[in-house]
Design an enzyme around this catalytic site. Structure first.
Site, PDB file in Angstrom:
ATOM      1  N   ARG A   1      13.202  53.898  52.173  1.00 47.29           N
ATOM      2  CA  ARG A   1      14.393  53.306  52.770  1.00 47.29           C
ATOM      3  C   ARG A   1      14.030  52.538  54.036  1.00 47.29           C
ATOM      4  NH1 ARG A   1      19.097  53.833  49.628  1.00 47.29           N
ATOM      5  NH2 ARG A   1      20.067  53.115  51.556  1.00 47.29           N
ATOM      6  N   VAL A   2      14.719  51.444  54.235  1.00 48.10           N
ATOM      7  CA  VAL A   2      14.518  50.682  55.463  1.00 48.10           C
ATOM      8  C   VAL A   2      15.719  50.838  56.396  1.00 48.10           C
ATOM      9  CG1 VAL A   2      12.965  48.990  54.423  1.00 48.10           C
ATOM     10  CG2 VAL A   2      15.425  48.572  54.378  1.00 48.10           C
ATOM     11  N   ASP A   3      16.716  51.623  55.954  1.00 47.47           N
ATOM     12  CA  ASP A   3      17.873  51.859  56.820  1.00 47.47           C
ATOM     13  C   ASP A   3      17.789  53.282  57.371  1.00 47.47           C
ATOM     14  OD1 ASP A   3      18.318  53.320  54.548  1.00 47.47           O
ATOM     15  OD2 ASP A   3      20.144  52.266  53.952  1.00 47.47           O
ATOM     16  N   ASP A   4      18.880  53.769  57.922  1.00 47.12           N
ATOM     17  CA  ASP A   4      18.832  55.098  58.525  1.00 47.12           C
ATOM     18  C   ASP A   4      19.199  56.194  57.539  1.00 47.12           C
ATOM     19  OD1 ASP A   4      17.897  54.302  61.008  1.00 47.12           O
ATOM     20  OD2 ASP A   4      19.899  53.611  61.576  1.00 47.12           O
TER      21      ASP A   4
END
Ligand code: WTA
Length: 690
Positions: free
Chosen positions: A558-561
């Protein structure tokens, strides 16, 4: 574009039947590059596969993207439609600049997914075939249902639901462990056009209450208790608390239908609220075993499933009927090379999307025999999975990397003492599978005989998006390989520009596919903002991806939180909000950190209220608050005391620095000069092991 990558791949040396570089791995030689490690399917496997070569895939793939309407209509025609869909097979707008995001497939077509799973397979002569083998927590406790029997059970429940007033479009919340009653309940809802919302039975009362309040069901279906390993979980008590909380907020649920899971807990021991609570076994068996189908539009909702995002409260992902049906069935068939003689076991719980698409709908639509396991894979010992595989002669085994890694740690003896000769295809889902776990799965579990389908997809996508087709091309350990039919993934840079060739960036999809989710329940704006705004013109997955010189896709996380703990998606914001609800917690920042078994662990930096001393008890109560608000699976692995957090002058927490501290990569902290107070970093480092 994708075609070019794949076509260049077609020039790979043909090694079918040979395991080339893998021999080197077995012999323990170091490889120059992970990516060059090709694992070929055997000639025998390829010959009998639905898609037997890369060329055949390319032909089908080409048609699927050049003529999606024709490609998917042909497949959809294999199902039963009361009325055929309209002129326009699909409609899509994925471009926020052109207006409302909208996806529709087979609109105007009238069908029913329960009918297609059960009645249709029975009519084609499979009524006496086993639909479900159920294996209880305790070895030796099992049962099974044929397609005929399953239909009868589904109809009884469907009749009951209708009787208490559940109508087409109404929500039903299901909070059950892996009993046969779980898929029965899902199918019963689908039969009458009700919208099921299954809540994983590991979620806490508060999480359950939140979901109940969001979709306001008339009825909640649960059971009194369940044994997982040697531990008992009192599910009905959790439901009681959730219903009390939602009632306090003005949302009342008429009925709590409770299955007596006798092997875990007797009826008499269960707390009961007269007038609201009903024992499943008291009422359901009295209903007729046939029930008319409610024909629904392809675009009528089938289910809601809540999932974590990078902000605030969980999102109610909404899937509709027709496209989801066609897509889950087709992906199941091809990615596992499913044949009618297969016995299929997916270890996922129906509380997650994998259990919706690939325990219940995908397999049953194909008329498959499915194994459902109530217990824990390490109980009574680490050989349980292979015991089950041998017992039911499982030929397709689909699981998560976290389970592979945990069993790998227990040693090969637990595997090798079982035959496993029925196994034909293995599958992996939930997070990137690291090459060493891949090899162990392949060599030790599959005896270097079974291709592994490493399927990349999401709650939102409904079904597989990037996945090997076993038999069609060589695999690379750790790569999900190529897109499924009709899927057009692209890798974009920060500016949203597609990048080609060998590269890495953000994984997006540029056209719709039948299994795509249609909205977030009650919040279409959030749907558009979360998935279609970052890179206009595309669906943004939230994942990073790289593509190697041969065109293979490698998911990088994942590149988000959002963090991925044992294949469970957890929003850091959710954990933070649970932590700060603790009266002694002033502030919290949560990051993911590499974890040997879980993939990622939860690492929480916590600032206490002024004057409150750090203590072990406080640490425990902070962990407890997360367990109570979300569920045990979201409990932080580490609480790191933080007198202050690294913030920019505008007050934004610099998570990049926290991630480096959490993973002890202290020499890679980067530039800290932009922090409002750079000394907090040294403070944090000093407290790292307190
Ligand atoms: C991750 C589960 C790498 C990914 C089906 C995605 C994977 C998230 C894979 C969705 C895979 C799932 N390789 N990563 N084979 N499968 N993921 O919604 O980060 O629970 O965005 O759906 O899991 O999780 P979800």
């Amino acid at each position: 574009n994708h075609m070019r990558h794949v076509e260049s791949m077609a020039k790979l040396p043909s090694g079918a039947g040979k395991i080339t570089r893998l021999n080197a791995v077995i012999l323990g030689e170091a490889l120059a590059s992970e990516e060059d490690d090709l694992v070929f399917p055997s000639e025998n496997f390829s010959r009998q596969a639905h898609v037997s070569s890369l060329q055949k895939y390319l032909e089908m793939y080409r048609r699927s993207v050049q003529d999606p309407a024709g490609f998917w209509s042909d497949i959809a025609s294999e199902f039963y439609w009361r009325e055929k869909w309209g002129q326009q097979v699909y409609f899509e707008n994925l471009d926020i600049r052109k207006g409302k995001i909208q996806i529709e497939w087979f609109k105007g077509g009238m069908t029913n997914i329960c009918y297609n799973c059960l009645d249709r397979n029975i009519e084609s002569g499979n009524g006496d075939k086993i639909a479900i083998y159920w294996e209880g927590n305790e070895p030796g406790l099992d049962s099974s249902l044929t397609y005929n029997q399953l239909l009868a059970r589904v109809c009884q429940l469907a009749n009951y639901l209708k009787d208490i007033g559940v109508r087409k479009g109404d929500a039903v919340v299901i909070y059950l462990p892996m009993l046969m009653e779980l898929p029965i309940a899902m199918l019963a809802c689908a039969r009458i056009g009700a919208v099921h919302s299954v809540v994983f039975a590991g979620f806490s009362a508060e999480s359950l209450a939140q979901r109940i309040m969001d979709c306001r069901p008339k009825v909640v279906i649960t059971c009194n208790a369940v044994m997982r390993g040697s531990k008992i979980i009192y599910l009905k008590e959790i439901v009681d608390r959730a219903l009390m909380e939602s009632a306090q907020n003005g949302i009342n649920t008429d009925v709590c239908l409770t299955y007596e899971n006798e092997s875990a807990m007797k009826k008499e021991m269960t707390k009961w609220i007269k007038g609201r609570d009903i024992w499943w076994q008291d009422v359901i068996p009295k209903y007729p075993v046939t029930c008319d189908v409610e024909w629904v539009d392809a675009e009528d909702p089938l289910f809601l499933l809540y999932t974590s995002g990078s902000t605030g409260k969980p999102k109610g992902v909404l899937h509709t009927t027709g496209g989801y049906m066609v897509y889950t069935a087709t992906t199941f068939k091809y990615a596992f090379d499913y044949k009618p003689t297969d016995i299929y076991w997916c270890t996922a719980d129906c509380g997650w999307i994998t259990g919706h698409s690939y325990v219940t709908y995908g397999p049953l639509l194909n008329g498959a025999t499915v194994v459902i396991f109530e217990g824990a894979p390490s109980y009574p010992d680490a050989g349980r999975c292979w015991d089950i595989v041998d017992k039911f002669k499982v030929s397709i085994f689909y699981t998560a990397p976290t389970l592979v890694r945990s069993l790998m740690r227990e040693g090969d003896e637990h595997v090798s003492r079982y035959s496993r000769k029925s196994l034909r295809v293995l599958g992996s889902v939930g997070e990137p599978i690291n090459p060493s776990a891949w090899r162990w799965f392949f060599n030790v579990v599959g005896d270097a005989r079974c291709p592994i389908s490493d399927t990349w997809w999401q709650t939102e996508t409904g079904g597989f998006m990037i996945t090997p087709l076993p038999g069609a091309w060589p695999q690379k350990p750790g790569s999900a390989t190529f897109p499924f039919f009709g899927v057009q993934p692209v890798i974009v840079d920060e500016k949203g520009v597609e990048i080609e060739g060998e590269c890495s960036g953000y994984l997006c999809v540029k056209s719709s596919w039948p299994g795509a989710f249609r909205t977030l329940y009650g919040d279409h704006e959030r749907y558009e903002a979360t998935y279609f705004s970052a890179f206009p013109g595309y669906y943004f997955s939230g994942d990073g991806c790289s593509r190697d010189k041969d065109g293979y896709c490698w998911l990088t996380g994942r590149v988000d939180d959002v963090i991925n703990v044992s294949g469970h998606r957890i929003g850091t914001a959710e954990v933070e909000s649970a932590l700060v609800s603790h009266p002694q917690c002033a502030e919290a920042a949560v990051v993911g950190v590499e974890h040997e078994v879980k993939g990622q662990g939860i690492y929480a930096f916590v600032t206490l209220v002024e004057g409150v001393p750090y203590s072990d008890d406080l640490r425990k109560s902070l962990v407890m608050v997360v367990r109570n608000q979300i569920g045990a699976f979201a409990a932080p692995d580490k609480i790191h005391w933080a007198p202050g957090l690294p913030k920019t002058r505008s007050g934004k927490i610099m998570r990049r620095i926290l991630r480096k501290i959490a993973s002890r990569q202290l020499d890679e902290l980067g530039d800290t000069s932009t922090l409002a107070d750079p000394t907090v970093v040294d403070q944090l480092i000093a407290l790292a092991d307190c």
